[in-house]
Motif scaffolding. Structure first.
Motif, PDB file in Angstrom:
ATOM      1  N   LEU A 176       1.251 -37.439   1.628  1.00  0.00           N
ATOM      2  CA  LEU A 176       0.979 -36.572   0.983  1.00  0.00           C
ATOM      3  C   LEU A 176       2.729 -36.645   0.762  1.00  0.00           C
ATOM      4  O   LEU A 176       3.642 -36.666   1.063  1.00  0.00           O
ATOM      5  CB  LEU A 176       1.318 -35.343   2.247  1.00  0.00           C
TER       6      LEU A 176
ATOM      7  N   THR B 231      -3.248 -27.634  -3.659  1.00  0.00           N
ATOM      8  CA  THR B 231      -3.274 -28.285  -2.889  1.00  0.00           C
ATOM      9  C   THR B 231      -4.523 -29.490  -3.549  1.00  0.00           C
ATOM     10  O   THR B 231      -5.625 -29.080  -3.419  1.00  0.00           O
ATOM     11  CB  THR B 231      -3.484 -29.005  -1.859  1.00  0.00           C
TER      12      THR B 231
ATOM     13  N   GLU C  48       4.522 -32.943  -1.376  1.00  0.00           N
ATOM     14  CA  GLU C  48       4.839 -32.160  -1.202  1.00  0.00           C
ATOM     15  C   GLU C  48       5.499 -30.722  -2.152  1.00  0.00           C
ATOM     16  O   GLU C  48       6.868 -31.271  -2.469  1.00  0.00           O
ATOM     17  CB  GLU C  48       5.263 -31.226   0.423  1.00  0.00           C
ATOM     18  N   ASP C  49       5.033 -29.940  -2.410  1.00  0.00           N
ATOM     19  CA  ASP C  49       6.044 -28.648  -3.147  1.00  0.00           C
ATOM     20  C   ASP C  49       6.848 -29.289  -4.264  1.00  0.00           C
ATOM     21  O   ASP C  49       8.196 -29.699  -4.806  1.00  0.00           O
ATOM     22  CB  ASP C  49       7.390 -28.409  -2.485  1.00  0.00           C
TER      23      ASP C  49
ATOM     24  N   ASN D 298       0.563 -29.302  -3.975  1.00  0.00           N
ATOM     25  CA  ASN D 298       0.909 -30.583  -3.320  1.00  0.00           C
ATOM     26  C   ASN D 298      -0.402 -31.587  -3.934  1.00  0.00           C
ATOM     27  O   ASN D 298      -1.036 -31.184  -4.583  1.00  0.00           O
ATOM     28  CB  ASN D 298       0.109 -30.376  -2.108  1.00  0.00           C
TER      29      ASN D 298
ATOM     30  N   ARG E 202       5.841 -41.406  -1.776  1.00  0.00           N
ATOM     31  CA  ARG E 202       5.588 -41.222  -0.779  1.00  0.00           C
ATOM     32  C   ARG E 202       5.244 -42.760   0.124  1.00  0.00           C
ATOM     33  O   ARG E 202       4.936 -43.037  -0.327  1.00  0.00           O
ATOM     34  CB  ARG E 202       5.070 -40.311  -0.528  1.00  0.00           C
TER      35      ARG E 202
ATOM     36  N   GLY F 275      -3.168 -28.756   6.036  1.00  0.00           N
ATOM     37  CA  GLY F 275      -1.722 -28.323   6.406  1.00  0.00           C
ATOM     38  C   GLY F 275      -1.238 -27.812   5.142  1.00  0.00           C
ATOM     39  O   GLY F 275      -2.337 -26.505   4.942  1.00  0.00           O
ATOM     40  N   ASP F 276      -0.034 -26.873   5.086  1.00  0.00           N
ATOM     41  CA  ASP F 276       0.797 -26.191   4.732  1.00  0.00           C
ATOM     42  C   ASP F 276       0.458 -25.714   3.284  1.00  0.00           C
ATOM     43  O   ASP F 276       0.264 -27.026   2.708  1.00  0.00           O
ATOM     44  CB  ASP F 276       2.281 -25.864   4.955  1.00  0.00           C
TER      45      ASP F 276
ATOM     46  N   PHE G 263      -2.805 -34.503  -1.784  1.00  0.00           N
ATOM     47  CA  PHE G 263      -2.717 -35.229  -0.575  1.00  0.00           C
ATOM     48  C   PHE G 263      -3.666 -36.429  -0.759  1.00  0.00           C
ATOM     49  O   PHE G 263      -5.174 -36.225  -1.868  1.00  0.00           O
ATOM     50  CB  PHE G 263      -2.930 -33.913  -0.144  1.00  0.00           C
TER      51      PHE G 263
ATOM     52  N   TYR H  99      -7.686 -31.091   3.493  1.00  0.00           N
ATOM     53  CA  TYR H  99      -6.349 -31.021   3.326  1.00  0.00           C
ATOM     54  C   TYR H  99      -6.429 -29.479   4.441  1.00  0.00           C
ATOM     55  O   TYR H  99      -6.999 -28.708   4.280  1.00  0.00           O
ATOM     56  CB  TYR H  99      -5.777 -30.551   2.424  1.00  0.00           C
TER      57      TYR H  99
ATOM     58  N   PRO I 104       1.228 -24.547  -0.149  1.00  0.00           N
ATOM     59  CA  PRO I 104       2.206 -25.244  -1.108  1.00  0.00           C
ATOM     60  C   PRO I 104       3.428 -23.979  -1.536  1.00  0.00           C
ATOM     61  O   PRO I 104       3.166 -23.128  -1.118  1.00  0.00           O
ATOM     62  CB  PRO I 104       2.554 -25.453  -2.318  1.00  0.00           C
TER      63      PRO I 104
ATOM     64  N   LYS J  88       4.522 -24.309  -7.126  1.00  0.00           N
ATOM     65  CA  LYS J  88       4.649 -26.065  -6.734  1.00  0.00           C
ATOM     66  C   LYS J  88       3.409 -25.744  -6.215  1.00  0.00           C
ATOM     67  O   LYS J  88       2.197 -25.539  -6.251  1.00  0.00           O
ATOM     68  CB  LYS J  88       6.084 -26.232  -6.028  1.00  0.00           C
TER      69      LYS J  88
END
Length: 347
Positions: free
Chosen positions: A105, A145, A107-108, A60, A96, A51-52, A62, A49, A54, A58
């Protein structure tokens, strides 16, 4: 079929589950769940992963879903915290959709323990499992994540053709036919009689048909098909077993217990066990245990007889006894049996 026998059959199916497998639900919302085994695999290349992170407090989740060796686009993936193998997801559900690479993904989301499932058609969800009666537990932690390995799923859309579901077949052999499946390299076929040894267990077929010998007595059968690609990954199976019956042969694979009757209360001396004779059976084996004994001690441990009755030469102590009989032909193959009966010896 007796309630005890139904429970035993259900437990047998559950034993097919394996770690990192898939638990199949035929519509989790209505509670009609079943179990299935798959060769779900983690790809050699690890999924990363990038990405951004969490939001504060929170986490994530993935992962990637593949079907037939490719990313499965447009599939719904669901997380739920309240999961039951018999009723599916309960409480809040998070859903999702996979992208063009089969990746998803969440998220949060709130930290906690989640079950993961994938919707493979309009009704069926596949749950990632960790063994008997349990889905795999994925822990989401705050500030992290959780990357789940790549999962290979299978569809439930193999179409069986002949014998038709609920049909009658004549004779001691059957030709099984099903629709050719796109990208199939080979198939595995399984067929069981209502009583007796399995006729086919994961029997490989390179074509969409297979001929099989049946029992030499009348009996009911159920059969199913799995599909594998050239990488030996299962890509599809039947959503449900088909069944058919042969009722034109002498005798039956389902033998009837004649005495003692189910639930009878009898004296402990001069007890005779008696059941329906099979015209092709050479031997019978009797299993009986004392159900009031904490150790479930076998009173008759597959005792073999050559006739359809057995007389005790001892007096049985007061207790509840559970028993059944299986029949075998001259080759030693199991060709039939009785349901499980019980009787009670009075004090």
């Amino acid at each position: 079929m007796s309630q005890m026998k139904k429970i035993a059959a259900w437990l047998l199916v559950l034993l097919l589950l394996t770690s990192c497998g898939i638990l199949e639900s035929d519509d989790a919302e209505n509670g009609e769940d079943a179990a299935a085994e798959t060769n779900t695999a983690v790809a050699e290349a690890e999924l990363e992963y990038d990405g951004d992170p969490p939001a504060e407090g929170k986490g994530n989740v993935f992962g990637e879903i593949r079907w037939n060796g490719r990313g499965a686009e447009g599939y719904e993936v669901k997380l739920c915290q309240d999961f039951s193998s018999f009723s599916g997801c309960g409480g809040e559900e998070l859903i999702r959709e996979t992208d063009s690479d089969g990746q998803y993904l969440f998220e949060d989301i709130a930290p906690g323990i989640y079950a993961l499932s994938v919707k493979v058609d309009n009704e069926n969800w596949l749950y990632v499992s960790s063994g008997i009666l349990s889905s795999a537990e994925f822990e989401v932690e705050a500030g992290k994540t959780l990357t789940i390995g790549i999962q290979d799923i299978f569809k439930l859309n193999v179409k069986l053709e002949e014998p038709r579901n609920g049909s009658k077949v004549a004779g001691e052999e059957v030709l099984l036919n099903w629709q050719d499946y796109p990208d199939a390299d080979y198939y595995k076929v399984t067929m069981y009689p209502d009583e007796g040894d399995a006729i086919l267990i994961d029997k490989r077929a390179n074509e969409s048909s297979m001929r099989a010998d049946l029992l030499p007595v009348s009996c009911g059968y159920r059969w199913s098909v799995e599909v594998f690609n050239s990488d030996r990954i299962k890509i599809a199976e039947t959503a449900e077993d088909f069944d058919f019956v042969v009722d034109s042969l002498d005798g039956s694979c389902q033998l009837i217990i004649q005495e003692p009757s189910d639930g009878a209360e009898i004296r402990g001396d001069d007890i005779v066990l008696d059941w329906e004779d099979s015209p092709v059976a050479v031997t019978y084996k009797i299993l009986m245990w004392n159900d009031d004994d904490p150790d479930r001690t076998n009173v008759l441990d597959f005792v073999e007889v050559n006739e359809s009755s057995y007389r005790f030469d001892i007096t049985l102590e007061p207790a509840r006894y559970v028993w059944s009989v299986t029949a075998y032909d001259e080759s030693g193959d199991k060709i039939g049996g009785t349901e499980i009966f019980d009787f009670t010896v009075r004090p």
